[in-house]
Each structure stands twice: as structure tokens, then as C-alpha cells.
Enzyme design. Structure first.
Site, short mmCIF file in Angstrom:
data_model
loop_
_atom_site.label_atom_id
_atom_site.label_comp_id
_atom_site.label_asym_id
_atom_site.label_seq_id
_atom_site.Cartn_x
_atom_site.Cartn_y
_atom_site.Cartn_z
N SER A 1 11.16 14.71 39.18
CA SER A 1 11.99 15.02 38.49
C SER A 1 11.42 15.40 37.15
O SER A 1 10.74 14.76 36.49
CB SER A 1 13.15 14.19 38.21
OG SER A 1 14.36 14.30 37.64
N CYS B 1 21.17 4.36 37.05
CA CYS B 1 22.51 4.76 37.52
C CYS B 1 23.18 3.60 37.92
O CYS B 1 24.44 3.86 37.90
CB CYS B 1 21.82 5.22 38.78
SG CYS B 1 20.53 6.46 38.75
#
Lengths: 385, 386
Positions: free
Chosen positions: A201, A328
């Protein structure tokens, strides 16, 4: 309020000014759709995407055609796991992974398990490492894929990816590596490490959010992934949708910069991490390291503060942006699955803090964070009943 | 060839330039405000606030109807999330879509239907590209679980009769989820009627002077789509993955601008499109697509008999005008669009389609200059191919 000292580089990183500079023209004047094959605006966008693809490939030791651009690692992981499971149904229905993987892997594997896939969850030792013999023993005739991360996002454990790759290759099993925390931080070469699929990412390596890439081996033999979304046929049909050209350009530039600076930056961050660790342990007692002492992600330090609640500690040191787990999961207050997997109790897990150091971290910041942490821990312990 | 900067860009249906103030709205999140919106520290909370502000803005711009909004990486993902997500939530049901859907909706509908082991029913269209509502009615039943219909058609520019179609869907397929692809119409025409009729809408930022890499699925039902992505549980568990804060902030700003200028831009662009249609229609051997049907104020498409679309496109580009042929997505695959087949064009005609698409940034003089060049260009290309 003054901006806190940012020490949450495993959650996300700032965009490097060099990366932003490369992106800017593609927001404004070079705004073409890379699928517009008929005019210069489209060609310009295509050329930029091509260049970024070449850079990403080079950094990983791959070929440009083996790179599939995604919106980020969660999407890449979903495409890798579901796409491989679907296209390998003939061969078998067994996947091997590990309890300390990122939720994007764990939850996707659970979703597949609910649909009939068999899963072996490898255990880890107290440092978060797997046992290669256990991995080899877990592989069966029906195993299609091994999913193991390069570097753990919470406790920094580095898996021996080259050894894992070798075991998988010998047994004819696909090796999918979630290298979201690894690319640009530790040396990775998909050929040397025998990786078949790899996800990463941009926003974890000083690129923008909203861009990522999947390496999918293209030869000897090629790996086929069933597309998980449908559309205009972009990215060889594996990932349709108008390409996020500025994001992709940023990803390419971010890879380039990270690769150039990898060895010096890894050494610098290792030194700063030790300084932070030493400073805190000198200042307060009852501090233990989560994860390995040596073989870990250079910029990751995860500490257990005995008898201190990590949420309270974060509140007590608001001048520092740190995290009590992965970003997260942090909206829920579940104990970290990674800390649980290495044998921590719920209480220990709730007393642990992750310090993420990165490219913009300075020695001054480290010293200041030592000071603030030591003061906050002492205060909390003094006020404890 | 002329430099890109000097060109008049008339391919806005493929993508639009980012508005300068949209970039301004994005830049803080590409610089100092870089935190992960899931992080609990102050910078994380600030990023979270930017997301929620954009969510309210986009939702408010769609209509006054209360709904939920999930940010996605773009229109393709939003269509997939709606069609696969709501389709999988009701397994075994029949899936219906129109013959003029964008590939992301058409192929997602095909995939959703294939999971139930049945073919996706395709609603035919008339020669203008508008839904054949009788044919729609024939496709529907109690067993229909999902209907996917496009609102502003991206290749022809017609506005589909969503309200009428919805009424038929509700009557004949009361259990069906009605998804509307509003990627091309959002920000160009008012969506109140469509939002009132649909169960969900897909949107994309880069078609309204926002950034690539951001889109949204808006839904009005209590039911939730099954997620396509699993992991961190962002977007209420419907779309895991770190949110693209900068692009989402830009999306919010772009939507605000589109909303503020809609009342002024819609009649202005409608007028410019009428001029274009008139001029295309005045040329011999030109079939302006869409006939007299209601239209998007931004897209004009025409078949130029005897002139291959891409040759005319290249010829005009050399003169400083950038136009489209089929949609950009088809251009990549080289295949002839299903839409053109559905309206009864021959392969030869489909290859002779050009598409001119406008946006807020298009000036009257852009269109005037293009129209001065057009007749000569058509003549030249026809000569060339004779």
C-alpha cells in the site's frame, strides 16, 4: 493546540513532499483517463501509469506486467486470497495462515472458511515467529496457498519470507505475502524470496492513501486470480475501474524514494528505536518489549507497561500520537489479537502501546517522547489506587 | 501536434479536470493532516471529522432523503458493491439490468446472476437508448431480487425513465432491490426524483471535477450490502481499508461546487448541447444519437457515416479538439460497445460514433470553435477513407 509528535507510522505515514510533487501535475493539467486510448490526455495518463508500474516492479524484482494497481492493501489482500481460492478450486481447498496476520487477511480467510475452505492457523512463539517445521507439516495435497506477512504491523516481527517461499515452492503451494509494512522498509525480492503474490500500500511508505499494488507472478507458471469486481477490463481484467493516476504516480515515486534510502533509513530508525526503548526502560521499571528484540521492523516498538492502562496512558500523553493497537481495530476496544497470540493476557494487551517511528522522526522527538512517556507512566502509577 | 495545454478538452464523460479549489481542499490531507482516521489520537480524530463532513455533504447533495453513504474507490467499486453486495444478500433471486449499463454494472450483474446459476435478464431499449418499459415488466417477478438501471447513459447521453421504471419494479417485483447508476448524472441534473425511487445510487468524484480514487454507494434501505472487502471494518464494516481521506475531502468539495452551480450550469450546458446536436444533425449522413429523448446536459453522441470515430478523433485532436469515441472503458478493450448494439447500430456505425462531452469548465467559445472545425474535419476524414 500544538500538533502532537507523530509516532504512529505503522498506521499511516505522511506523504513525502517529493511524492506529492510528482503527483500534483496529475491532479490538475494531466487529468486524463488512462483508458482514453484515443487522445493525448489519455496517453499522458497511460505513460505515467506505465512508468509507475515499471518502478514498482523494479523495486520488488518483478516484471511490469506482474503489477496490478489497487485502491490499497485491503483490496489487494481480498483479491489475492479470494481470487486465488476461486481459481484454485480444482486443486484443493486448504489455506495455511497465522493468527498474527492483519485483520484484512484474517477476516477474508474467515469469510472463505465460512464458505467451506479449510484453514490451518499456525501458532507463533512469544516473539510472534512461526516455526518453519510446523509450516512444512501443515502443507497437504489439498493446500493451495500459504498467507504470511512480511512484517507484523503491531509488534514488528519479521517472518523469514525467503524460507517460507522455499518451503512453499518445494511443495508446489502458492505463497501470498502481505508486505504492507515491509515494502520499502526491509529488502524484499519476489524472485529471490519465491513469492507468488504480494500486496502493499502506498500510504505506509510515504505515498498517498487510496493507492496500492498487487504483485501477481506472471510466468513459470503464471498465477491466475479470479477478479473480485467487474467492469471496464482495466489491469488485465483483474481490477477494473478508472485508474487513480495521481495515486499511482505517487505510489511509484514513493517506492523509488524508499528503495534509494532503504539501508540508511533502516539503520537510522533502528538506532532511534533503541534510543527510545533504552530511554523509556531507564526511566521507568515494569516495561517489557512485545515482539523480538532484534529481528524486527526498524521503526516499530511495542511496549508493555505493567499496571498501566494504555488508553489512560494515551490520554496522559496527548502530545504524542501513538496507538494502542492496529489503527483499524482501535475504534473497538478488543484486546489485540496479535498480543493474545504471543501469549499476552487481556490485561497485558490493554497495557501495551505501539510507537511507530518513520522517515520524519527526529532524535529530538525521540528524546521528547521518552520524557513524556516516562512522566505519564509515573503519574498514572502514582495515582493508581 | 498542438500542445495539450492549448487543446479544447471535450471528453468530460471520461474524466474531468480537478477544480483548483478541490485540490486546495485535498492538500491539507496530503500534507500535515495525514493521520489514519481510525486512530484514536487527535490527528486521527481530525481526519475522521473530514470524512464525516464529506459524507454529509455528498449525501445532502444527492437529495433530502435520509440514507447511508459508503465511500468507495470509485464508481466501478460502488456499482459492484451494490450489485454483488445486495445480490448476495438475497441468494437465488433473479437479477435484471438494462442493455445499456456501464460495464461495471452489466458485468457485476452477470457475475451476481452466475452465482445463483442463472442468466441475468437484460432489458431492451428503443432506438434512442431508453428502456423499453414493457420489456422491463416482462423480466420482473416475485423472484426478482435485484434490478440495476443506469440513470444518465454515458455513451449516448440520454436520461433513462427511472421513476417510471421504479414504479413498475415496485409493482411487479416488490422484493427487488433497485440500484441506480448515477455516476454520469450526479452533479449534472437534480437527483431528487431518482433518489426517491431507488434503493441505492452509485456516484464517482472524478466525473464532477473531483479526484480519481473516490466514489460512493448511497443506500436508503434498512438492508445492508454484503461487503466486497474484509478487514479493519471501516465504513461501518461495509468497506474495509484505510479511507482515502484526501480524495474524500476533495469529493466533498467537488460536490459542493457542483451543487452550487447546478441551477446555472444545467440550462447553459443544455443550450450548448442543443447547439452541438443541431450542428451534427445539419451534416449529411450523420445520425445524432438519443433522438428527442430527455438528456444529460453534458453528452452529445453521433454516428458519422463514412468516417471512423477514432480517425475523426485524431484529426480533430491535431486541430486542438479532444473528443471521445465509445466510452473510455471500451476504448481499452477495443470491443464494440454493447450499448450501440442495443440501440441497433451496425458494427460499422458503432465504429463511426464520436462523443462530445462538456462540463462546467467548457465555454461557449470552446463549442463555437469546435463547430467551426467540425464540418471540414468530417469532410476530410470521409475523403481520406473513400
Amino acid at each position: 493546540m500544538e500538533r502532537p509528535i507523530y509516532m504512529d507510522y505503522q498506521a499511516t505515514t505522511p506523504v513525502d513532499p517529493r511524492v506529492l510533487e510528482a503527483m500534483l501535475p496529475y491532479f490538475s493539467e494531466r487529468f486524463g483517463n488512462a483508458a482514453s486510448g484515443g487522445h493525448a490526455f489519455g496517453w499522458e495518463a497511460q505513460a505515467a501509469v506505465k512508468r509507475a508500474r515499471e518502478i514498482c516492479a523494479k523495486v520488488l524484482g518483478a516484471e511490469p506486467m506482474e503489477i496490478v494497481f489497487t485502491s490499497g492493501s485491503t483490496e489487494g489482500i481480498g483479491l489475492a486470497l479470494k481470487g486465488a481460492a476461486e481459481s484454485c478450486l480444482q486443486r484443493g481447498r486448504h489455506i495455511v495462515t497465522c493468527a498474527t496476520e492483519h485483520p484484512a487477511v484474517i477476516d477474508t480467510v474467515r469469510h472463505l472458511a465460512a464458505r467451506g475452505l479449510e484453514v490451518t492457523w499456525l501458532p507463533v512463539d512469544r516473539e510472534g515467529s512461526i516455526d518453519l517445521r510446523q509450516l512444512a507439516a501443515a502443507l497437504t495435497e489439498r493446500t493451495i496457498l500459504v498467507a504470511l506477512m512480511a512484517a507484523n504491523n503491531e509488534i514488528g516481527t519479521l517472518h523469514p519470507i525467503a524460507d517460507i517461499g522455499r518451503v512453499c515452492r518445494e511443495r508446489g503451494v502458492l505463497f501470498f505475502c502481505d508486505a504492507t509494512q515491509g515494502v520499502g522498509k526491509i529488502p524484499i525480492d519476489v524472485r529471490r524470496d519465491a513469492i507468488d503474490i504480494l500486496s502493499f500500500s502506498a500510504h505506509k511508505l510515504y505515498g498517498p492513501k487510496g493507492a496500492g499494488a498487487l504483485y501477481v507472478r506472471g510466468k513459470d507458471p503464471p498465477v491466475r486470480l479470479a477478479a473480485q469486481t467487474q467492469g471496464g477490463g482495466q489491469e488485465r481484467g483483474m481490477r477494473p475501474g478508472t485508474l487513480n493516476v495521481p495515486g499511482i504516480v505517487g505510489l511509484g515515486r514513493a517506492c523509488e524514494v524508499a528503495a534509494e534510502e532503504l539501508s540508511t533509513e533502516a539503520a537510522r530508525l533502528t538506532r532511534l528505536r533503541r534510543r527510545l526503548h533504552d530511554g523509556i526502560t531507564r526511566g521507568v521499571a515494569g516495561v517489557a518489549l512485545n515482539g523480538p528484540a532484534e529481528k524486527r521492523l526498524p521503526g516499530n516498538l511495542n511496549l508493555w507497561f505493567e499496571g498501566v492502562d494504555s488508553a489512560a496512558l494515551m490520554m496522559e500523553m496527548k502530545e504524542v500520537a501513538v496507538s494502542s493497537g492496529s489503527a483499524c481495530a482501535s475504534t473497538e476496544r478488543e484486546p489485540s489479537h496479535v498480543l493474545k497470540a504471543i501469549g499476552a493476557s487481556d490485561r497485558q494487551a490493554h497495557s501495551s502501546l505501539r510507537f511507530g517511528l518513520g522517515r520524519m522522526t527526529t532524535e529530538w522527538e525521540v528524546d521528547r517522547v521518552v520524557e513524556l512517556t516516562v512522566r505519564a507512566v509515573r503519574r498514572l502509577r502514582e495515582s493508581a489506587p | 501536434m498542438r500542445s495539450r495545454a492549448a487543446s479544447v478538452y471535450l471528453d468530460h464523460a471520461a474524466s474531468t479536470p480537478l477544480d483548483e479549489t478541490v485540490l486546495e481542499a485535498m492538500l491539507p490531507y496530503l500534507r500535515a493532516e495525514h493521520a489514519n482516521p481510525s486512530a484514536l489520537h487527535a490527528p486521527g480524530v481530525s481526519a475522521r471529522r473530514a470524512l464525516e463532513a464529506a459524507r454529509e455533504r455528498v449525501l445532502g447533495a444527492v437529495s433530502g432523503r435520509p440514507g447511508k453513504l459508503v465511500f468507495t474507490s470509485g464508481g466501478t467499486e460502488a456499482n459492484n458493491l451494490a450489485i454483488l453486495g445486495f445480490g448476495r444478500a438475497r441468494p437465488g433471486g433473479r437479477i435484471v439490468c438494462s442493455a445499456v449499463e456501464h460495464p461495471s454494472a452489466a458485468r457485476a450483474a452477470q457475475a451476481a446472476a452466475a452465482e445463483s446459476g442463472i442468466a441475468c435478464a437484460r432489458v431492451q431499449v428503443d432506438a434512442d437508448g431508453r428502456f423499453d418499459l414493457e420489456h422491463l415488466a416482462e423480466q420482473l417477478s416475485e423472484k426478482t431480487s435485484l434490478v440495476a438501471l443506469i440513470h444518465g447513459q454515458n455513451e449516448i447521453g440520454v436520461l433513462e425513465p427511472i421513476a417510471e421504471a421504479a414504479e413498475i419494479v415496485r409493482r411487479l417485483a416488490p422484493r427487488a432491490h433497485l440500484h441506480v447508476d448515477a455516476v454520469q448524472s450526479f452533479g449534472k441534473v437534480r437527483l431528487d426524483g431518482v433518489a426517491a425511487a431507488a434503493d441505492s445510487l452509485s456516484l464517482s468524484a472524478h466525473k464532477v471535477h473531483g479526484p480519481k480514487g473516490a466514489g460512493a454507494l448511497v443506500f436508503f434501505t434498512g438492508a445492508r450490502p454484503g461487503p466486497l472487502l474484509y478487514g479493519g471494518g471501516q465504513e461501518g464494516g461495509l468497506r474495509s481499508g484505510t479511507e482515502n481521506v484526501a480524495a474524500i475531502a476533495g469529493f466533498g468539495r467537488a460536490v459542493e461546487l457542483a451543487r452550487a452551480s447546478l441551477a446555472e450550469q444545467e440550462p447553459r450546458l443544455t443550450g450548448l448541447c442543443a447547439r452541438l446536436r443541431g450542428a451534427f444533425g445539419a451534416l449529411q449522413g450523420v445520425l445524432v444519437l438519443g433522438g428527442g429523448a430527455p438528456r444529460l446536459p453534458t453528452i452529445v453522441a453521433a454516428v458519422i457515416e463514412g468516417a471512423r470515430g477514432e480517425i475523426l478523433q485524431h484529426h480533430l485532436e491535431a486541430r486542438g479538439f479532444v473528443i471521445g469515441t465509445g466510452s473510455a472503458c471500451h476504448a481499452a478493450s477495443g470491443a464494440v460497445s454493447a450499448t450501440f448494439e442495443a440501440i441497433g447500430l451496425s458494427i460499422e456505425q458503432a465504429r463511426s460514433v464520436v462523443r462530445v462531452s462538456l462540463a462546467r469548465s467548457t465555454t461557449e467559445s470552446d463549442v463555437e470553435r469546435f463547430l467551426e472545425e467540425l464540418p471540414g474535419a468530417v469532410l476530410h476524414v470521409r475523403e481520406l477513407l473513400r
